[in-house]
Design a protein around this motif. Sequence first.
Motif, mmCIF file in Angstrom:
data_model
loop_
_atom_site.group_PDB
_atom_site.id
_atom_site.type_symbol
_atom_site.label_atom_id
_atom_site.label_comp_id
_atom_site.label_asym_id
_atom_site.label_seq_id
_atom_site.Cartn_x
_atom_site.Cartn_y
_atom_site.Cartn_z
ATOM 1 N N PHE A 64 0.864 -1.182 0.000
ATOM 2 C CA PHE A 64 0.000 0.000 0.000
ATOM 3 C C PHE A 64 0.898 1.228 0.000
ATOM 4 O O PHE A 64 1.993 1.202 0.579
ATOM 5 N N TYR A 65 0.442 2.299 -0.634
ATOM 6 C CA TYR A 65 1.189 3.553 -0.650
ATOM 7 C C TYR A 65 0.275 4.649 -0.137
ATOM 8 O O TYR A 65 -0.783 4.896 -0.710
ATOM 9 N N ALA A 66 0.687 5.291 0.958
ATOM 10 C CA ALA A 66 -0.111 6.356 1.561
ATOM 11 C C ALA A 66 0.672 7.659 1.548
ATOM 12 O O ALA A 66 1.746 7.748 2.145
ATOM 13 N N VAL A 67 0.136 8.639 0.852
ATOM 14 C CA VAL A 67 0.704 9.984 0.926
ATOM 15 C C VAL A 67 0.186 10.595 2.224
ATOM 16 O O VAL A 67 -1.016 10.566 2.492
ATOM 17 N N LYS A 68 1.114 11.101 3.036
ATOM 18 C CA LYS A 68 0.743 11.621 4.350
ATOM 19 C C LYS A 68 -0.331 12.703 4.212
ATOM 20 O O LYS A 68 -0.138 13.685 3.498
ATOM 21 N N PRO A 69 -1.444 12.517 4.891
ATOM 22 C CA PRO A 69 -2.503 13.523 4.840
ATOM 23 C C PRO A 69 -2.076 14.813 5.541
ATOM 24 O O PRO A 69 -1.243 14.793 6.451
ATOM 25 N N SER A 70 -2.692 15.912 5.129
ATOM 26 C CA SER A 70 -2.337 17.206 5.707
ATOM 27 C C SER A 70 -3.210 17.587 6.898
ATOM 28 O O SER A 70 -2.974 18.602 7.533
ATOM 29 N N ASN A 71 -4.242 16.777 7.198
ATOM 30 C CA ASN A 71 -5.059 17.078 8.379
ATOM 31 C C ASN A 71 -5.385 15.782 9.123
ATOM 32 O O ASN A 71 -5.307 14.687 8.578
ATOM 33 N N TYR A 72 -5.727 15.972 10.381
ATOM 34 C CA TYR A 72 -5.914 14.832 11.273
ATOM 35 C C TYR A 72 -7.125 13.980 10.894
ATOM 36 O O TYR A 72 -7.079 12.754 11.012
ATOM 37 N N ARG A 73 -8.186 14.584 10.411
ATOM 38 C CA ARG A 73 -9.370 13.817 10.004
ATOM 39 C C ARG A 73 -9.014 12.831 8.891
ATOM 40 O O ARG A 73 -9.399 11.661 8.936
ATOM 41 N N ASP A 74 -8.263 13.309 7.904
ATOM 42 C CA ASP A 74 -7.849 12.421 6.816
ATOM 43 C C ASP A 74 -6.877 11.347 7.306
ATOM 44 O O ASP A 74 -6.891 10.223 6.809
ATOM 45 N N LEU A 75 -6.056 11.687 8.285
ATOM 46 C CA LEU A 75 -5.145 10.698 8.856
ATOM 47 C C LEU A 75 -5.922 9.585 9.557
ATOM 48 O O LEU A 75 -5.612 8.402 9.410
ATOM 49 N N LYS A 76 -6.965 9.954 10.288
ATOM 50 C CA LYS A 76 -7.799 8.931 10.937
ATOM 51 C C LYS A 76 -8.490 8.069 9.887
ATOM 52 O O LYS A 76 -8.598 6.851 10.058
ATOM 53 N N ASN A 77 -8.937 8.667 8.788
ATOM 54 C CA ASN A 77 -9.549 7.884 7.699
ATOM 55 C C ASN A 77 -8.536 6.924 7.085
ATOM 56 O O ASN A 77 -8.873 5.776 6.783
ATOM 57 N N LEU A 78 -7.303 7.389 6.903
ATOM 58 C CA LEU A 78 -6.253 6.526 6.381
ATOM 59 C C LEU A 78 -6.040 5.335 7.310
ATOM 60 O O LEU A 78 -6.013 4.191 6.860
ATOM 61 N N ALA A 79 -5.896 5.605 8.603
ATOM 62 C CA ALA A 79 -5.675 4.527 9.573
ATOM 63 C C ALA A 79 -6.823 3.523 9.518
ATOM 64 O O ALA A 79 -6.597 2.313 9.467
ATOM 65 N N ARG A 80 -8.044 4.002 9.506
ATOM 66 C CA ARG A 80 -9.216 3.116 9.457
ATOM 67 C C ARG A 80 -9.211 2.298 8.171
ATOM 68 O O ARG A 80 -9.432 1.093 8.191
ATOM 69 N N ASN A 81 -8.954 2.952 7.039
ATOM 70 C CA ASN A 81 -8.950 2.245 5.756
ATOM 71 C C ASN A 81 -7.947 1.101 5.745
ATOM 72 O O ASN A 81 -8.250 -0.008 5.285
ATOM 73 N N ILE A 82 -6.760 1.351 6.254
ATOM 74 C CA ILE A 82 -5.720 0.325 6.223
ATOM 75 C C ILE A 82 -6.025 -0.824 7.179
ATOM 76 O O ILE A 82 -5.933 -1.989 6.812
#
Length: 149
Positions: free
Chosen positions: A113-131
Amino acid sequence: MPESQNSKKIICIADHDEDDRMLLHEALLTLNQPFEILEIGSKDQLADRLSRLSEILPDFIFLNTSMPGVEGFHYIEAIRKEVGSGMKIKIIIYSTDNERSSIEKAFEHGADFYAVKPSNYRDLKNLARNIIEMNWETFDEGSRIFHIL
């Protein structure tokens, strides 16, 4: 296998940026799942952890390929070699680099998987959940990249 011995998922975050490690750690904890999170902040710590992969095999490794002194793509191959191709460890490249060539190179070297670091915390939580909640057996190639435009 660690999962049969312990119901906790083991997550390794390898990133030289302490703030990025802390934010991802916190985002993972918001999922309210039993995790053991190992943080790695340097090339030496990463090399040490890789030499002991058989002791504690993580379920997920978030790897920043631009850690000082680290050729991140080399470490993908080293992890795959150490644990074998049949193991279910998931390698997630976690980077600010959104160049198509870097993304392709990561997959060529064995990233899951390749994750570009999100610029806000909400998107970071979505990334964590998705993975963490992704069905890894059935996900398609288009689902292997996380990038917020």
